[in-house]
Design a protein around this motif. Structure first.
Motif, PDB file in Angstrom:
ATOM      1  N   SER A  38       2.504 -12.781   0.885  1.00  0.00           N
ATOM      2  CA  SER A  38       2.289 -11.909  -0.366  1.00  0.00           C
ATOM      3  C   SER A  38       1.567 -10.410   0.181  1.00  0.00           C
ATOM      4  N   VAL A  39       2.191  -9.346  -0.530  1.00  0.00           N
ATOM      5  CA  VAL A  39       1.685  -8.005  -0.283  1.00  0.00           C
ATOM      6  C   VAL A  39       0.795  -7.494  -1.310  1.00  0.00           C
ATOM      7  N   LYS A  40      -0.476  -6.956  -1.051  1.00  0.00           N
ATOM      8  CA  LYS A  40      -1.103  -6.169  -1.959  1.00  0.00           C
ATOM      9  C   LYS A  40      -1.201  -4.799  -1.565  1.00  0.00           C
ATOM     10  N   ILE A  41      -1.286  -3.936  -2.649  1.00  0.00           N
ATOM     11  CA  ILE A  41      -1.492  -2.476  -2.363  1.00  0.00           C
ATOM     12  C   ILE A  41      -2.791  -2.041  -2.998  1.00  0.00           C
ATOM     13  N   HIS A  42      -3.497  -1.361  -2.302  1.00  0.00           N
ATOM     14  CA  HIS A  42      -4.820  -0.733  -2.524  1.00  0.00           C
ATOM     15  C   HIS A  42      -4.959   0.944  -2.546  1.00  0.00           C
ATOM     16  N   PRO A  43      -5.222   1.352  -3.341  1.00  0.00           N
ATOM     17  CA  PRO A  43      -5.690   0.960  -4.578  1.00  0.00           C
ATOM     18  C   PRO A  43      -4.565   0.550  -5.580  1.00  0.00           C
ATOM     19  N   PRO A  44      -4.683  -0.121  -6.395  1.00  0.00           N
ATOM     20  CA  PRO A  44      -3.640  -0.450  -7.348  1.00  0.00           C
ATOM     21  C   PRO A  44      -3.495   0.609  -8.383  1.00  0.00           C
ATOM     22  N   GLY A  45      -2.049   0.406  -9.054  1.00  0.00           N
ATOM     23  CA  GLY A  45      -1.802   1.474  -9.735  1.00  0.00           C
ATOM     24  C   GLY A  45      -0.932   2.448  -9.175  1.00  0.00           C
ATOM     25  N   GLN A  46      -0.895   3.598  -9.818  1.00  0.00           N
ATOM     26  CA  GLN A  46      -0.111   4.827  -9.260  1.00  0.00           C
ATOM     27  C   GLN A  46      -0.708   5.361  -8.006  1.00  0.00           C
ATOM     28  N   ILE A  47       0.291   5.569  -7.075  1.00  0.00           N
ATOM     29  CA  ILE A  47      -0.057   6.221  -5.832  1.00  0.00           C
ATOM     30  C   ILE A  47       0.352   7.669  -5.998  1.00  0.00           C
ATOM     31  N   MET A  48      -0.781   8.367  -5.859  1.00  0.00           N
ATOM     32  CA  MET A  48      -0.640   9.863  -6.190  1.00  0.00           C
ATOM     33  C   MET A  48      -0.357  10.548  -4.886  1.00  0.00           C
ATOM     34  N   GLU A  49       0.433  11.742  -4.505  1.00  0.00           N
ATOM     35  CA  GLU A  49       0.556  12.472  -3.544  1.00  0.00           C
ATOM     36  C   GLU A  49      -0.621  12.968  -2.999  1.00  0.00           C
ATOM     37  N   GLY A  50      -1.080  13.087  -1.596  1.00  0.00           N
ATOM     38  CA  GLY A  50      -2.057  13.471  -1.156  1.00  0.00           C
ATOM     39  C   GLY A  50      -3.204  12.484  -0.768  1.00  0.00           C
ATOM     40  N   SER A  51      -3.090  11.113  -1.519  1.00  0.00           N
ATOM     41  CA  SER A  51      -4.064  10.139  -1.594  1.00  0.00           C
ATOM     42  C   SER A  51      -3.672   9.087  -0.512  1.00  0.00           C
ATOM     43  N   SER A  52      -4.484   8.314  -0.045  1.00  0.00           N
ATOM     44  CA  SER A  52      -4.508   7.034   0.901  1.00  0.00           C
ATOM     45  C   SER A  52      -4.052   5.862   0.378  1.00  0.00           C
ATOM     46  N   VAL A  53      -3.537   4.854   0.921  1.00  0.00           N
ATOM     47  CA  VAL A  53      -2.921   3.829   0.492  1.00  0.00           C
ATOM     48  C   VAL A  53      -3.066   2.634   1.760  1.00  0.00           C
ATOM     49  N   THR A  54      -3.433   1.491   1.374  1.00  0.00           N
ATOM     50  CA  THR A  54      -3.192   0.486   2.366  1.00  0.00           C
ATOM     51  C   THR A  54      -2.687  -0.694   1.760  1.00  0.00           C
ATOM     52  N   LEU A  55      -1.323  -1.236   2.425  1.00  0.00           N
ATOM     53  CA  LEU A  55      -0.769  -2.365   2.156  1.00  0.00           C
ATOM     54  C   LEU A  55      -1.228  -3.693   3.086  1.00  0.00           C
ATOM     55  N   THR A  56      -1.557  -4.487   2.395  1.00  0.00           N
ATOM     56  CA  THR A  56      -2.214  -5.803   2.985  1.00  0.00           C
ATOM     57  C   THR A  56      -1.484  -6.931   2.999  1.00  0.00           C
ATOM     58  N   CYS A  57      -0.902  -7.564   4.302  1.00  0.00           N
ATOM     59  CA  CYS A  57       0.005  -8.718   4.075  1.00  0.00           C
ATOM     60  C   CYS A  57      -0.835  -9.998   4.260  1.00  0.00           C
ATOM     61  N   SER A  58      -0.519 -11.127   3.374  1.00  0.00           N
ATOM     62  CA  SER A  58      -1.430 -12.180   3.279  1.00  0.00           C
ATOM     63  C   SER A  58      -0.574 -13.559   3.684  1.00  0.00           C
ATOM     64  N   SER A  59      -1.018 -14.527   4.155  1.00  0.00           N
ATOM     65  CA  SER A  59      -0.140 -15.627   4.458  1.00  0.00           C
ATOM     66  C   SER A  59      -1.131 -16.791   4.440  1.00  0.00           C
ATOM     67  N   ASP A  60      -0.722 -18.160   4.166  1.00  0.00           N
ATOM     68  CA  ASP A  60      -1.294 -19.185   4.325  1.00  0.00           C
ATOM     69  C   ASP A  60      -0.800 -20.032   5.301  1.00  0.00           C
ATOM     70  N   ALA A  61       0.134 -19.497   6.236  1.00  0.00           N
ATOM     71  CA  ALA A  61       0.896 -20.101   7.337  1.00  0.00           C
ATOM     72  C   ALA A  61      -0.059 -20.956   8.270  1.00  0.00           C
ATOM     73  N   ASN A  62       0.414 -22.055   8.471  1.00  0.00           N
ATOM     74  CA  ASN A  62      -0.355 -22.957   9.577  1.00  0.00           C
ATOM     75  C   ASN A  62       0.781 -23.387  10.667  1.00  0.00           C
ATOM     76  N   PRO A  63       0.664 -23.198  11.917  1.00  0.00           N
ATOM     77  CA  PRO A  63      -0.491 -22.456  12.649  1.00  0.00           C
ATOM     78  C   PRO A  63      -0.767 -20.838  11.940  1.00  0.00           C
ATOM     79  N   ALA A  64      -1.542 -20.434  12.444  1.00  0.00           N
ATOM     80  CA  ALA A  64      -1.942 -18.990  12.109  1.00  0.00           C
ATOM     81  C   ALA A  64      -0.535 -18.203  12.620  1.00  0.00           C
ATOM     82  N   ALA A  65      -0.332 -16.922  11.883  1.00  0.00           N
ATOM     83  CA  ALA A  65       0.819 -16.330  12.200  1.00  0.00           C
ATOM     84  C   ALA A  65       0.705 -14.847  12.735  1.00  0.00           C
ATOM     85  N   ASN A  66       1.509 -14.209  13.403  1.00  0.00           N
ATOM     86  CA  ASN A  66       1.542 -12.812  13.558  1.00  0.00           C
ATOM     87  C   ASN A  66       2.334 -12.161  12.597  1.00  0.00           C
ATOM     88  N   TYR A  67       1.898 -10.637  12.181  1.00  0.00           N
ATOM     89  CA  TYR A  67       2.132  -9.937  11.270  1.00  0.00           C
ATOM     90  C   TYR A  67       3.180  -8.665  11.703  1.00  0.00           C
TER      91      TYR A  67
END
Length: 334
Positions: A220-249
């Motif tokens: 799954s991918v989450k975007i922070h901050p949530p909501g509208q992304i405005m020009e000039g701001s900063s945004v972080t995309l986080t990838c999450s997984s419950d894969a076992n064994p641990a995975a590479n992204y």
């Protein structure tokens, strides 16, 4: 049926030479190995025609005394020489781990000093297969497959045949198995034909664990901050997984790798950062990916002008009129 794991090597001196087809050979205990050499020598020396008087293989030597393998009690009944013109093949049957050694070929001619040994020789390793199974799994939007590959500690030649067992029943004769679907209750192991007493550790838990995880979306991918992304701001995309064994992204944008971290941050966002971002998660049993679309919105821009009124010359206390006129910029959203 030996296995060459190194290129041919020639040892030479004064016109005498020995060439081994390989200098390292790995074979299975209980099997048969052929170690081959070719040799050359001057046709004549001082008008004396050269002839080979003796040739043999050995592993033991002391003070210039060489022990021919055919007379070595440790190899009694198991050694044979297959000789052709300027070529000799050593065949050893019923190999034992104690046969692991460096084997050298030596020939003696009728010429003065016309003796030569191919040194260094051929290193023979005799061992059990030590089989392992490599699991590869690919999960895509339209297809999913699993491939099991049987590996031996010795790189085996085509002479050897692999045998697969699925839930204890014989399942195939190649070194790999390929499935479009696999049951979470299946167990697999492999062996080598003629060496069925030695099997690989079974694989089932790693396949089953990944199989169950794939029943739901494990990436799954989450975007922070949530909501509208405005020009000039900063945004972080986080990838999450419950894969076992641990995975590479791995992060992709338009099929180009942009990051190998779990989190991907963009500072000073512009409209060019908009688009599809794909996160791929991979471990030793498979891979999966998901895509997130990022929309960048422009700030609403206004063009404004200031208009000043004219003061009354007759009344210095009369205030000056100020007007602010604004209109929207043409583009609002990208």
């Amino acid at each position: 049926p030996s296995v060459s794991v190194s290129p041919p090597v020639t040892q030479s001196q004064r016109g005498y030479s020995v060439t081994y087809t390989s200098t390292e050979v790995c074979v299975l205990r209980g099997s048969t190995v052929d170690i081959t050499s070719s040799y050359s020598y001057p046709g004549s020396v001082n008008r004396r025609v050269t002839t080979v008087q003796e040739s043999f293989w050995f592993i033991k030597e002391s003070n210039g005394v060489y022990v021919d393998l055919r007379s070595d009690p440790d190899y009694s009944g198991r050694v044979e020489y297959l000789n052709e013109d300027r070529k000799s093949t050593l065949r050893i049957r019923d190999l034992r781990e104690s046969d692991s050694a460096e084997y050298k070929f030596r020939f003696v001619t009728n010429q003065d000093g016309g003796k030569f040994t191919g040194d260094p020789g051929v290193t023979l390793s005799v061992r059990d297969p030590q089989l392992q199974i490599d699991v590869r799994r690919s999960v895509g939007q339209f297809s999913t497959w699993t491939q099991l590959t049987c590996h031996s500690s010795c790189q085996l030649s085509d002479h050897f045949s692999y045998v697969w067992y699925k839930n204890g029943q014989r399942a195939g004769g190649k070194n790999y198995l390929h499935f479009d679907n696999i049951s979470p209750t299946d167990s697999f192991d492999c062996t080598i034909e003629g060496h069925e007493q030695i099997r690989s550790p079974p694989v089932c838990e790693s396949i089953n664990l990944f199989y169950f995880n794939l029943k739901r979306k494990i990436v799954s991918v989450k975007i922070h901050p949530p909501g509208q992304i405005m020009e000039g701001s900063s945004v972080t995309l986080t990838c999450s997984s419950d894969a076992n064994p641990a995975a590479n992204y791995t992060w992709y944008k338009e099929n180009t790798v942009i990051s190998t971290e779990q989190n991907f941050t963009i500072t000073n966002v512009t409209t060019e950062h908009g688009g599809n971002y794909q996160c791929e998660v991979q471990n030793r049993v498979g891979r999966q990916n998901t895509t997130k679309h990022l929309v960048v919105r422009l700030l609403k821009r206004f063009l404004c002008s200031v208009v000043l009124g004219v003061a009354d010359d007759k009344d210095p206390n009369f205030p000056v009129s100020v007007y602010l006129c604004c209109r929207k910029a043409q583009r609002e959203v990208s």
